[in-house]
Design an enzyme around this catalytic site. Structure first.
Site, PDB file in Angstrom:
ATOM      1  N   LYS A   2     -24.754 -37.732 -31.206  1.00  0.00           N
ATOM      2  CA  LYS A   2     -24.050 -36.806 -30.326  1.00  0.00           C
ATOM      3  C   LYS A   2     -24.750 -35.452 -30.217  1.00  0.00           C
ATOM      4  O   LYS A   2     -24.649 -34.760 -29.203  1.00  0.00           O
ATOM      5  CB  LYS A   2     -22.616 -36.604 -30.805  1.00  0.00           C
ATOM      6  CG  LYS A   2     -21.742 -37.848 -30.680  1.00  0.00           C
ATOM      7  CD  LYS A   2     -21.430 -38.150 -29.236  1.00  0.00           C
ATOM      8  CE  LYS A   2     -20.442 -39.301 -29.098  1.00  0.00           C
ATOM      9  NZ  LYS A   2     -20.258 -39.705 -27.686  1.00  0.00           N
TER      10      LYS A   2
ATOM     11  N   GLU B  27     -14.238 -32.310 -25.665  1.00  0.00           N
ATOM     12  CA  GLU B  27     -13.280 -33.275 -26.190  1.00  0.00           C
ATOM     13  C   GLU B  27     -13.968 -34.012 -27.322  1.00  0.00           C
ATOM     14  O   GLU B  27     -15.196 -34.052 -27.381  1.00  0.00           O
ATOM     15  CB  GLU B  27     -12.868 -34.259 -25.100  1.00  0.00           C
ATOM     16  CG  GLU B  27     -13.839 -35.441 -24.891  1.00  0.00           C
ATOM     17  CD  GLU B  27     -15.237 -35.031 -24.447  1.00  0.00           C
ATOM     18  OE1 GLU B  27     -15.357 -33.954 -23.821  1.00  0.00           O
ATOM     19  OE2 GLU B  27     -16.200 -35.760 -24.733  1.00  0.00           O
TER      20      GLU B  27
ATOM     21  N   SER C 259     -25.870 -45.527 -34.385  1.00  0.00           N
ATOM     22  CA  SER C 259     -25.601 -44.272 -33.675  1.00  0.00           C
ATOM     23  C   SER C 259     -25.129 -43.155 -34.592  1.00  0.00           C
ATOM     24  O   SER C 259     -25.306 -41.979 -34.282  1.00  0.00           O
ATOM     25  CB  SER C 259     -24.578 -44.509 -32.565  1.00  0.00           C
ATOM     26  OG  SER C 259     -23.395 -45.059 -33.105  1.00  0.00           O
TER      27      SER C 259
END
Lengths: 268, 421
Positions: free
Chosen positions: B108, B130, B397
């Site tokens: 991210k 968010e 991830s």
């Protein structure tokens, strides 16, 4: 029925030296059986056009009051087809003022835009507001609405340029919706300076298209302040909140708001 | 910012933010994407789209991004052969792209740093975001702390319960975390709440969307930034194997790590692309989040895409044990890749993911995020049917530290050791 009825309602109000009063109610609230009677009473109390919200699970443009009411309607099983049934029931009660549906695009896509416009017209709907369809994506919806004689309404905001207001007004075969404040729907304490500025720009750019102002317009005082500067005034969340608590009081409030929409009324 | 003029050549070299084509001006990926947003957001979304169109081709912006990737995020992340995981699968060679080793513990940060740089370039002082699993919230809070920008993060109250360590991380980094109590109190409600905040002040607030979803330009911008994953993996594969992999695998919620992994391989026709969607209790039950495999076309959060919805177009409640995959929509470019058949998407249940999580921990000494465990599960499934000379790259991830409470709860329910002695 349709776009011409909407234009006629604005013209009739102007003839009487007042802004058209447009209450917003959520389809299916306070109940599927009750809503048509509520609409009839609200019209008797002075509503010129009724805006009916079609419930959606993810209403991006709505504040908490309307979100909660639409959630309850969904929980009670109100569907797009059910909303059209309610419009038929309203017409069956002899209500003749224009009815404008406000709904988000996804349920309309699921229903089929062309079929929806045809069925809406047949049910007695006069116009559509679909807040998450910007002009650039509106082609198919505009075509279907035009085919079935429904008046379209696009939203202009304090951030919208004059040139774009003119485009939105041209596409708005019903009326142009002037969004009084940034943010979602919901009551505000005061009318913002940017609202007056927007209304001045909207009326200058909209040519023949009527301009109705909404978002944060809640009290008779707001209505009195805005009525001389707009062709119509939309009151949503404040009424929806009242309907949730006391529908009879909501009808009485529409009466007060309708009186406040006369230009002769001085601000309290 | 000074450019790093001298560094040892690495897999990040040659990365370009404009490597993949822009969709058309309206942000359409074939039938998907676009910009289905309230009029109030049109000027703000247009401004971000214009700013991104300029930044992605600006060498100075690309150099700033690459420098932060190297020095702050710690890129390139390794591509590593996983011999014991491979042996467990009993087929194709499995290689792990280690996004769990990126700063803050997940991919991210690649997106958050890039968009925060863009917000700074646009002169914005306040960023909202968010978050589902909390990884994007932590990444955004981190980027905002680094660049000196105010940060507010919307997080579903249910996710706050299951991802609590990340809430404290965000607070430590100076962000304000706002619980969202509406709807199912998960990622989709957090997205809606953030968009509603954005409409209040679209001029002064930058909405830093964390996945490749939503209105134009977010799907393309997040894709461009996350493509650093696939770019590196491609270079590393050529170095390590002397060839491209036969397949790449990633988990898909909104789909940001997957599109970042896939995109640089899209034109390599011989490389298969496989996405793992969260099947929760199974796609034959109502409790899942597999929007490509089990959804239909619709509009959510500003994009036309694949969506879990009922016959009336109402968005359905979703379930996944993984907060980061618990979302009823998916990025529009994935919807297009699925429609054209270029990528294939597969359902992976909670149980399969948790089993794969165990396997990765014990075979390779890596505790993956539950999101990533879905990709591992799919890689194990695909590898089993393939020859030992074929190769599969799977993107890990993120790391699983944030998930320890969920893992313990799951194990307790299954009667497995759960950390209580």
């Amino acid at each position: 029925m349709g776009a011409s009825e909407i234009r006629a309602a604005f013209a009739a109000a102007a003839q009487e030296d007042r802004a058209a009063l447009i209450p917003y109610l959520v389809a299916g609230r306070p109940g599927v059986e009750e809503l048509p009677h509520l609409v009839r009473d609200v019209v008797a109390a002075g509503a010129d056009i009724v805006e009916l919200g079609v419930p959606f699970s993810d209403p991006l443009a709505d504040g908490e009051v309307i979100r909660n009411a639409t959630r309850r309607a969904l929980d009670a099983g109100v569907t797009v087809a059910g909303c059209l049934d309610q419009v038929r029931a309203i017409r069956a009660l002899g209500v003749e003022v224009p009815i404008v549906l406000m709904g988000y695009v996804n349920p309309l896509l699921a229903y089929g835009v062309e079929r929806f416009c045809a069925d809406a017209h047949a049910a007695g709907v006069d116009g559509l507001i679909v807040p998450d369809v910007p002009l650039e994506s509106a082609g198919p919806l505009l075509d279907a609405a035009a085919t079935h004689g429904l008046g379209m309404t696009f939203l202009a905001t304090p951030l919208t340029s004059d040139a774009r207001i003119a485009q939105l007004a041209t596409a708005s075969t019903g009326f142009l919706y002037a969004v009084a404040s940034t943010g979602t729907t919901g009551a505000r304490a005061d009318v913002a300076a940017s609202t007056h500025e927007l209304l001045a720009r909207a009326r200058a750019s909209a040519r023949d298209t009527p301009v109705a102002v909404g978002f944060g317009v809640s009290t008779p005082g707001h209505v009195t302040e805005l009525a001389p500067h707009a062709d119509g005034v939309i009151v949503g969340s404040a009424l929806v909140a009242l309907v949730e608590q006391d529908p009879v009081a909501a009808v009485a409030r529409v009466g007060e708001l309708a009186r406040a929409a006369h230009h002769a009324v001085t601000a309290p | 910012m000074n450019q790093t003029l001298h560094h040892t050549p690495d897999a990040l070299d040659g990365f370009r933010l404009d490597a993949a084509p822009m969709p058309d001006a309206a942000g359409q990926f074939g039938d998907y994407g676009g910009s289905w947003i309230p009029e109030l957001l049109v000027p703000a979304a247009t401004r971000i789209a214009d700013a991104w169109a300029a930044a992605r081709i600006d060498p100075a912006f690309g150099a700033d991004y690459a420098q932060l990737c190297r020095e702050f995020i710690g890129r390139p992340t390794p591509l590593q052969h996983a011999p014991r995981l491979t042996a467990q699968a009993g087929g194709a060679q499995i290689l792990l792209k280690r996004e769990d080793l990126a700063h803050t513990g997940a991919h991210k940060i690649n997106n958050a740093i890039g968009q925060a740089l863009l917000a700074k370039r646009m002169g914005v002082r306040r960023i909202i975001a968010e978050t589902g699993a909390g990884q994007h919230g932590v990444a955004t809070a981190t980027a905002c702390a680094l660049l000196g920008i105010e940060c507010v993060v919307y997080m579903g109250a249910h996710d706050i319960e299951r991802q609590n360590p990340n809430v404290l991380r965000m607070e430590l980094l100076g962000a304000e975390v706002r619980p969202v109590e509406e709807g199912q109190r998960t990622l989709t409600d957090a997205v809606s709440a953030a968009i509603r905040d954005w409409v209040v002040d679209p001029d002064g607030t930058y909405y830093l969307l964390g996945s490749a979803v939503g209105m134009h330009p977010f799907p393309v911008m997040v894709r461009d930034l996350q493509s650093v994953i696939g770019h590196e993996a491609r270079v590393q594969s050529l170095e390590l194997l002397g060839a491209l992999p036969d397949a790449v695998v990633a988990c898909v919620g909104g789909g940001s790590n997957a599109i970042g992994t896939f995109r640089p391989f899209v034109d390599d026709a011989d490389v298969e692309l496989h996405g793992a969607e969260a099947a929760g209790d199974g796609i034959d039950t109502p409790r899942h989040a597999a929007s490509i495999v089990a959804g239909s076309d619709g509009v959510l959060h500003g994009a036309r895409t694949r969506l879990l919805q009922d016959a009336d177009g109402q968005v359905l409640t979703t379930h996944s044990i993984s907060a980061g995959l618990d979302y009823p929509g998916v990025g529009p470019e994935h919807a297009q890749l699925a429609a054209t058949g270029r990528a294939t998407y597969h359902p992976v249940t909670d149980d399969e993911a948790m089993s794969a999580l165990d396997v990765l921990c014990r075979t390779e000494g890596i505790i993956p995020a539950i999101e990533s465990a879905h990709a591992i599960a799919l890689a194990l499934r695909l590898a089993a049917d393939r020859a030992a000379d074929s190769t599969i790259i799977v993107t890990v991830s993120g790391r699983g530290d944030k998930d320890l409470a969920t893992i313990a709860e799951y194990r307790r329910a299954k009667g497995l050791p759960d950390g209580r002695l």
